[in-house]
Design a protein around this motif. Structure first.
Motif, short mmCIF file in Angstrom:
data_model
loop_
_atom_site.label_atom_id
_atom_site.label_comp_id
_atom_site.label_asym_id
_atom_site.label_seq_id
_atom_site.Cartn_x
_atom_site.Cartn_y
_atom_site.Cartn_z
N LYS A 1 0.83 -1.21 0.00
CA LYS A 1 0.00 0.00 0.00
C LYS A 1 0.87 1.26 0.00
N ILE A 2 1.91 1.26 0.83
CA ILE A 2 2.79 2.43 0.89
C ILE A 2 3.54 2.58 -0.43
N TRP A 3 3.97 1.46 -1.00
CA TRP A 3 4.62 1.46 -2.32
C TRP A 3 3.74 2.14 -3.36
N ASN A 4 2.48 1.77 -3.37
CA ASN A 4 1.55 2.35 -4.33
C ASN A 4 1.41 3.86 -4.13
N ARG A 5 1.32 4.27 -2.87
CA ARG A 5 1.20 5.71 -2.59
C ARG A 5 2.46 6.46 -3.00
N LYS A 6 3.63 5.84 -2.81
CA LYS A 6 4.88 6.46 -3.22
C LYS A 6 4.93 6.65 -4.73
N LEU A 7 4.52 5.64 -5.48
CA LEU A 7 4.51 5.76 -6.93
C LEU A 7 3.53 6.83 -7.39
N GLU A 8 2.36 6.88 -6.75
CA GLU A 8 1.38 7.91 -7.10
C GLU A 8 1.94 9.31 -6.83
N THR A 9 2.70 9.45 -5.74
CA THR A 9 3.28 10.75 -5.40
C THR A 9 4.37 11.13 -6.40
N ILE A 10 5.24 10.16 -6.74
CA ILE A 10 6.33 10.43 -7.69
C ILE A 10 5.78 10.91 -9.02
N PHE A 11 4.76 10.21 -9.53
CA PHE A 11 4.25 10.49 -10.87
C PHE A 11 3.03 11.40 -10.89
N ASP A 12 2.81 12.10 -9.78
CA ASP A 12 1.63 12.97 -9.68
C ASP A 12 1.75 14.21 -10.56
N SER A 13 2.96 14.77 -10.67
CA SER A 13 3.13 16.04 -11.37
C SER A 13 4.26 15.93 -12.39
N ASN A 14 3.91 16.07 -13.66
CA ASN A 14 4.90 16.04 -14.73
C ASN A 14 5.57 17.42 -14.81
N LEU A 15 6.85 17.49 -14.43
CA LEU A 15 7.56 18.76 -14.39
C LEU A 15 7.85 19.31 -15.78
N ALA A 16 7.63 18.49 -16.81
CA ALA A 16 7.84 18.96 -18.18
C ALA A 16 6.64 19.74 -18.71
N GLU A 17 5.51 19.66 -18.01
CA GLU A 17 4.33 20.40 -18.45
C GLU A 17 4.63 21.90 -18.47
N GLY A 18 4.19 22.56 -19.51
CA GLY A 18 4.46 23.97 -19.66
C GLY A 18 5.69 24.25 -20.50
N PRO B 1 9.92 6.63 -35.58
CA PRO B 1 9.37 6.48 -34.23
C PRO B 1 7.96 7.05 -34.10
N VAL B 2 7.16 6.38 -33.30
CA VAL B 2 5.84 6.89 -32.92
C VAL B 2 5.81 6.83 -31.39
N LEU B 3 5.85 8.01 -30.76
CA LEU B 3 5.97 8.10 -29.30
C LEU B 3 4.67 8.60 -28.69
N ARG B 4 4.44 8.20 -27.43
CA ARG B 4 3.18 8.54 -26.76
C ARG B 4 3.33 9.56 -25.66
N PHE B 5 4.45 9.52 -24.92
CA PHE B 5 4.49 10.35 -23.71
C PHE B 5 5.93 10.51 -23.23
N LEU B 6 6.21 11.68 -22.64
CA LEU B 6 7.45 11.91 -21.90
C LEU B 6 7.13 12.69 -20.64
N GLY B 7 7.64 12.21 -19.52
CA GLY B 7 7.41 12.88 -18.25
C GLY B 7 8.69 13.00 -17.45
N LEU B 8 8.84 14.11 -16.75
CA LEU B 8 9.96 14.34 -15.84
C LEU B 8 9.39 14.50 -14.43
N TYR B 9 10.02 13.86 -13.45
CA TYR B 9 9.45 13.84 -12.11
C TYR B 9 10.56 13.99 -11.06
N ASN B 10 10.13 14.27 -9.84
CA ASN B 10 11.07 14.40 -8.73
C ASN B 10 10.52 13.65 -7.53
N GLY B 11 11.40 12.98 -6.79
CA GLY B 11 10.99 12.26 -5.59
C GLY B 11 11.28 10.79 -5.62
#
Length: 225
Positions: free
Chosen positions: A77-94, A204-214
Motif C-alpha cells: 500500500k505504501i509502495w503504491n502511494r509512493k509511486l502515485e506521489t512520484i508520478f503525480d506532477s509532470n515537471l515537463a508540463e508547460g 518512431p511513434v511516441l506517446r508520452f514523456l514525463g519528468l518527475y522528482n521524488g
C-alpha cells in the motif's frame, strides 16, 4: 536461454516478466516477517521492471491463515502511494516542445506532454531530436518515456540530454523504449531537456514523456555526495 535474451526481428513476440518475491523466498515463514521488501525497495523494483518495458510479477505468499501478512500488505500500500506521489506532477508540463515535422498536423511533438493515450507524436524523421525548453530551470530525478507499442518496438536506442549553463550534456543513453521506459538518477537541474532517438528500425511513434522528482531517496542522495 532464448526466452531470457530474445532475438531482434524474430517471428514471435513474448512479453518479458520481472518476477520476484516480496520475501526472501516464495513461501511465507514467520521468521521472515522482518525481511519483507520495504516500500523504497519496491519503488526500485518498479523502475527495474515496469520501467524496463517488462510486466511486474510480484509474489505475495499467503500465511497460515490463508491471508497476505499485514506487513506485506502495508508495504505494498505504501509502495503504491509512493509511486502515485512520484508520478503525480509532470515537471515537463508547460515546456515549449519542438521537433521534426510530424506526418500529420494532429500528431505533433507537443502531444508528448498530454496524458490522452490517443495523443501521439508520429515523427516524419527516422532519428528525431525533440527539445523541451522550460520557462525556468527544472530539477528532476526520474523520467518516463512511452512508445506506441501497438505499432511495435521501433526505437533501438535513445539519449536524454540536459541543457545546463548553456551547454548540452548527456544524462543517459539507453536501448529500446517499448510500452514504458523509466529510470532514476541523482537529482539534476536543467534549463531544457532533449530527447534524441539514436537508432530505429522505422520512424518512431511516441506517446508520452514525463519528468518527475521524488524517486531518489535521501539515503541515496547522501551516498552520492
Amino acid at each position: 536461454a532464448a526466452l531470457n535474451t530474445g532475438k531482434w526481428g524474430g517471428s514471435r513476440f513474448i512479453p518479458a516478466e520481472t518476477n520476484t518475491s516480496i520475501r526472501p523466498g516464495w513461501f511465507w515463514h514467520e521468521a521472515q516477517n522482518s525481511q519483507v521488501r520495504s516500500p523504497e525497495n519496491l519503488v526500485k523494483y518498479w523502475f527495474e521492471s515496469a520501467g524496463r518495458n517488462t510486466a511486474i510479477l510480484l509474489n505475495l505468499p499467503p500465511d497460515r491463515r490463508g491471508l497476505i501478512h499485514e506487513t506485506d500488505a502495508e508495504n505494498v500500500k505504501i509502495w503504491n502511494r509512493k509511486l502515485e506521489t512520484i508520478f503525480d506532477s509532470n515537471l515537463a508540463e508547460g515546456a515549449a516542445v519542438t521537433g521534426p515535422e510530424p506526418i500529420h498536423p494532429d500528431c505533433g511533438a507537443e502531444n508528448l506532454l498530454k496524458t490522452d493515450e490517443n495523443a501521439i507524436y508520429a515523427s516524419g524523421a527516422r532519428l528525431p531530436e525533440i527539445t523541451f525548453s522550460f520557462p525556468s530551470p527544472v530539477t528532476f530525478d526520474c523520467f518516463r518515456l512511452d512508445e506506441v507499442i501497438e505499432l511495435g518496438h521501433r526505437v533501438n536506442g535513445f539519449a536524454l540530454e540536459v541543457l545546463q549553463n548553456g551547454s548540452w550534456n548527456t544524462l543517459l543513453q539507453r536501448e529500446g523504449i517499448g510500452f514504458c521506459y523509466a529510470d532514476r538518477f541523482p537529482p539534476v537541474t536543467a534549463e531544457a531537456v532533449r530527447l534524441r532517438v539514436t537508432s530505429a528500425d522505422a520512424d518512431p511513434v511516441l506517446r508520452f514523456l514525463g519528468l518527475y522528482n521524488g524517486a531518489w531517496t535521501e539515503e541515496e542522495k547522501e551516498q552520492t555526495e
